[in-house]
Design a protein around this motif. Structure first.
Motif, PDB file in Angstrom:
ATOM      1  N   GLY A   1       0.888  -1.174   0.000  1.00 28.57           N
ATOM      2  CA  GLY A   1       0.000   0.000   0.000  1.00 28.57           C
ATOM      3  C   GLY A   1       0.917   1.211   0.000  1.00 28.57           C
ATOM      4  O   GLY A   1       1.620   1.446   0.978  1.00 28.57           O
ATOM      5  N   SER A   2       0.910   1.954  -1.091  1.00 27.10           N
ATOM      6  CA  SER A   2       1.953   2.968  -1.271  1.00 27.10           C
ATOM      7  C   SER A   2       1.445   4.398  -1.195  1.00 27.10           C
ATOM      8  O   SER A   2       0.311   4.686  -1.568  1.00 27.10           O
ATOM      9  CB  SER A   2       2.596   2.769  -2.647  1.00 27.10           C
ATOM     10  OG  SER A   2       3.524   3.802  -2.901  1.00 27.10           O
ATOM     11  N   PHE A   3       2.350   5.292  -0.751  1.00 31.63           N
ATOM     12  CA  PHE A   3       2.067   6.719  -0.906  1.00 31.63           C
ATOM     13  C   PHE A   3       2.004   7.012  -2.398  1.00 31.63           C
ATOM     14  O   PHE A   3       2.451   6.212  -3.228  1.00 31.63           O
ATOM     15  CB  PHE A   3       3.104   7.575  -0.179  1.00 31.63           C
ATOM     16  CG  PHE A   3       4.496   7.568  -0.757  1.00 31.63           C
ATOM     17  CD1 PHE A   3       5.362   6.521  -0.533  1.00 31.63           C
ATOM     18  CD2 PHE A   3       4.954   8.636  -1.530  1.00 31.63           C
ATOM     19  CE1 PHE A   3       6.658   6.527  -1.056  1.00 31.63           C
ATOM     20  CE2 PHE A   3       6.239   8.653  -2.047  1.00 31.63           C
ATOM     21  CZ  PHE A   3       7.084   7.594  -1.814  1.00 31.63           C
ATOM     22  N   GLY A   4       1.447   8.099  -2.755  1.00 28.28           N
ATOM     23  CA  GLY A   4       1.221   8.322  -4.179  1.00 28.28           C
ATOM     24  C   GLY A   4       1.562   9.738  -4.598  1.00 28.28           C
ATOM     25  O   GLY A   4       2.199  10.450  -3.832  1.00 28.28           O
ATOM     26  N   PRO A   5       1.098  10.114  -5.737  1.00 28.83           N
ATOM     27  CA  PRO A   5       0.283   9.282  -6.625  1.00 28.83           C
ATOM     28  C   PRO A   5       1.097   8.155  -7.277  1.00 28.83           C
ATOM     29  O   PRO A   5       2.288   8.303  -7.508  1.00 28.83           O
ATOM     30  CB  PRO A   5      -0.198  10.268  -7.691  1.00 28.83           C
ATOM     31  CG  PRO A   5       0.604  11.496  -7.547  1.00 28.83           C
ATOM     32  CD  PRO A   5       1.300  11.473  -6.246  1.00 28.83           C
ATOM     33  N   VAL A   6       0.410   7.049  -7.518  1.00 29.75           N
ATOM     34  CA  VAL A   6       1.059   5.909  -8.144  1.00 29.75           C
ATOM     35  C   VAL A   6       0.212   5.498  -9.347  1.00 29.75           C
ATOM     36  O   VAL A   6      -1.020   5.579  -9.290  1.00 29.75           O
ATOM     37  CB  VAL A   6       1.285   4.789  -7.095  1.00 29.75           C
ATOM     38  CG1 VAL A   6       0.061   4.509  -6.293  1.00 29.75           C
ATOM     39  CG2 VAL A   6       1.798   3.515  -7.699  1.00 29.75           C
ATOM     40  N   ASP A   7       0.873   5.147 -10.437  1.00 30.73           N
ATOM     41  CA  ASP A   7       0.155   4.787 -11.657  1.00 30.73           C
ATOM     42  C   ASP A   7      -0.402   3.374 -11.500  1.00 30.73           C
ATOM     43  O   ASP A   7       0.363   2.415 -11.396  1.00 30.73           O
ATOM     44  CB  ASP A   7       1.108   4.867 -12.857  1.00 30.73           C
ATOM     45  CG  ASP A   7       0.410   4.555 -14.183  1.00 30.73           C
ATOM     46  OD1 ASP A   7      -0.770   4.149 -14.144  1.00 30.73           O
ATOM     47  OD2 ASP A   7       1.046   4.720 -15.237  1.00 30.73           O
ATOM     48  N   LEU A   8      -1.720   3.245 -11.498  1.00 27.71           N
ATOM     49  CA  LEU A   8      -2.342   1.919 -11.326  1.00 27.71           C
ATOM     50  C   LEU A   8      -3.133   1.505 -12.567  1.00 27.71           C
ATOM     51  O   LEU A   8      -4.006   0.643 -12.498  1.00 27.71           O
ATOM     52  CB  LEU A   8      -3.255   1.920 -10.095  1.00 27.71           C
ATOM     53  CG  LEU A   8      -2.544   2.074  -8.743  1.00 27.71           C
ATOM     54  CD1 LEU A   8      -3.549   2.073  -7.604  1.00 27.71           C
ATOM     55  CD2 LEU A   8      -1.520   0.952  -8.533  1.00 27.71           C
ATOM     56  N   ASP A   9      -2.808   2.108 -13.702  1.00 26.05           N
ATOM     57  CA  ASP A   9      -3.453   1.708 -14.954  1.00 26.05           C
ATOM     58  C   ASP A   9      -2.688   0.510 -15.512  1.00 26.05           C
ATOM     59  O   ASP A   9      -1.536   0.644 -15.944  1.00 26.05           O
ATOM     60  CB  ASP A   9      -3.395   2.887 -15.936  1.00 26.05           C
ATOM     61  CG  ASP A   9      -3.871   2.502 -17.331  1.00 26.05           C
ATOM     62  OD1 ASP A   9      -4.348   1.352 -17.498  1.00 26.05           O
ATOM     63  OD2 ASP A   9      -3.765   3.337 -18.242  1.00 26.05           O
ATOM     64  N   PRO A  10      -3.308  -0.686 -15.510  1.00 28.59           N
ATOM     65  CA  PRO A  10      -2.579  -1.887 -15.937  1.00 28.59           C
ATOM     66  C   PRO A  10      -2.067  -1.792 -17.375  1.00 28.59           C
ATOM     67  O   PRO A  10      -1.114  -2.476 -17.741  1.00 28.59           O
ATOM     68  CB  PRO A  10      -3.618  -3.002 -15.821  1.00 28.59           C
ATOM     69  CG  PRO A  10      -4.750  -2.442 -15.038  1.00 28.59           C
ATOM     70  CD  PRO A  10      -4.706  -0.951 -15.164  1.00 28.59           C
TER      71      PRO A  10
ATOM     72  N   THR B   1       3.941   2.923 -17.504  1.00 26.79           N
ATOM     73  CA  THR B   1       4.521   3.260 -16.194  1.00 26.79           C
ATOM     74  C   THR B   1       3.675   2.693 -15.049  1.00 26.79           C
ATOM     75  O   THR B   1       3.652   3.234 -13.950  1.00 26.79           O
ATOM     76  CB  THR B   1       4.666   4.790 -16.037  1.00 26.79           C
ATOM     77  OG1 THR B   1       3.394   5.403 -16.304  1.00 26.79           O
ATOM     78  CG2 THR B   1       5.704   5.363 -16.967  1.00 26.79           C
ATOM     79  N   TYR B   2       3.000   1.562 -15.301  1.00 23.39           N
ATOM     80  CA  TYR B   2       2.215   0.924 -14.237  1.00 23.39           C
ATOM     81  C   TYR B   2       3.115   0.659 -13.014  1.00 23.39           C
ATOM     82  O   TYR B   2       4.216   0.136 -13.153  1.00 23.39           O
ATOM     83  CB  TYR B   2       1.618  -0.411 -14.709  1.00 23.39           C
ATOM     84  CG  TYR B   2       0.936  -1.134 -13.563  1.00 23.39           C
ATOM     85  CD1 TYR B   2      -0.340  -0.765 -13.167  1.00 23.39           C
ATOM     86  CD2 TYR B   2       1.597  -2.133 -12.839  1.00 23.39           C
ATOM     87  CE1 TYR B   2      -0.957  -1.372 -12.085  1.00 23.39           C
ATOM     88  CE2 TYR B   2       0.990  -2.759 -11.752  1.00 23.39           C
ATOM     89  CZ  TYR B   2      -0.289  -2.369 -11.380  1.00 23.39           C
ATOM     90  OH  TYR B   2      -0.887  -2.963 -10.312  1.00 23.39           O
TER      91      TYR B   2
END
Ligand code: ADP
Ligand code: ZN
Length: 294
Positions: free
Chosen positions: A57-66, A70-71
């Motif tokens: 569970g990460s601080f973000g923003p994080v790219d979560l588009d599969p 840059t996923y």
């Protein structure tokens, strides 16, 4: 079966080992320094632990588009050593087990829905009001995601007519986070929230903005439970003020029994897992990653 979890925060990483019931059997906290050094510390912790999957569970923003190139990368963060860092890729290289990744807020939402304030409901909204504002929605036991994770902390809310504070969001100035996160309270009133405990007008205004947001979330998502955490929500006097203002603003238009005066205190609630939500949520993410690959 054992699962590994990593609560990846901007100031510390917490690694844990747990079981499928979400019990944490062992944990270690590491300061967040460079990606290399911090992940080496996590690797050392997991050595010989025989976990079946690891959730982050990460601080973000994080790219979560599969479908994105840059996923799993950390995007635009002020923590420069981590900017554009491929967290998911680095975890894959280090650990030869299924890896699951989501945001820290989504992790907390998942944990509260599985083992906390929304246990058994499969559907809830978790909102954290701290240095920033973030929210995650669990829908049918899964995190709500579109192109990437939602950014519900930055929605646009009506300004209260007598509020002259211009707002502190570097992107939108007076979005919800800009008007109601911890730093906005401090900038508007000249003192930290914790020092303003006795000042009723501070919390009336805070409840005004948070209730604006909740009304929008209720109208768009109809969550079965709303859990509000983060440093600012430690001011528990906010809850009755928020309950009242949400009811007033909805004005009986939606008539869920959960919104009645008898029940609303059981609908908009504080977290149950408190400081364990992040690490337990990452555990839930590990379980999901395991289930998806087995
Ligand atoms: P973070 O969001 O950085 O993970 P927190 O959730 O503790 O951490 O949020 C920090 C923000 O919340 C700060 O702006 C701080 O002033 C405010 N805050 C923390 N504790 C309290 C409290 N007990 N009452 C009011 N505001 C608080
Ligand atoms: Zn914003």
């Amino acid at each position: 079966m054992l699962f590994g979890s990593i609560e990846a925060g901007g100031t510390k990483f917490v690694c844990g080992i747990g079981n499928e019931k979400g019990d944490i059997l062992e944990r270690l906290s590491l300061p967040t320094t460079t990606p290399e050094e911090t992940l080496a510390g996590c690797e050392h912790f997991f050595e010989g632990k025989d976990v079946s999957a690891i959730g982050i569970g990460s601080f973000g923003p994080v790219d979560l588009d599969p479908s994105s190139a840059t996923y799993g990368h950390i995007m635009n963060t002020p923590k420069l050593a981590w900017k554009h860092f491929d967290l998911f890729g680095a975890a894959k290289l280090r650990w030869n087990v299924p890896i699951g990744l989501d945001t820290d807020v989504n992790a907390a939402a998942l944990a509260e829905s599985k083992w906390g304030a929304a246990a058994g409901l499969q559907n809830c909204l978790y909102i954290t009001v701290g240095t920033g504002i973030g929210a995650g929605a669990v829908v049918d036991g899964q995190m709500l995601k579109g192109i990437s994770h939602p950014e519900m902390g930055h929605i646009l809310v009506r300004r209260r007519h007598d509020d002259t504070y211009k707002g502190g969001c570097p992107y939108h100035t007076d979005c919800l986070e800009g008007l109601a996160a911890g730093p906005a309270i401090e900038a508007r009133w000249g003192k930290k929230g914790v020092e303003l405990q006795e000042d009723h007008k501070v919390w009336e205004l805070e409840a005004f903005y948070l209730s604006e947001a909740l009304v929008n979330y209720i109208l768009t998502l109809a969550p079965k439970k709303i859990i509000m955490g983060g440093g600012v929500m430690k001011q528990r006097q906010l809850f009755p003020l928020i309950h009242h203002q949400v009811q007033q603003k909805l004005n009986d238009y939606v008539f869920f029994s959960q919104l009645t005066s008898e029940k609303i205190a059981d609908y908009i609630v504080p977290p149950q897992l408190e400081d364990n939500a992040g690490i337990k949520g990452a555990m839930a993410i590990a379980q999901q990653a395991y289930d998806e690959t087995s």
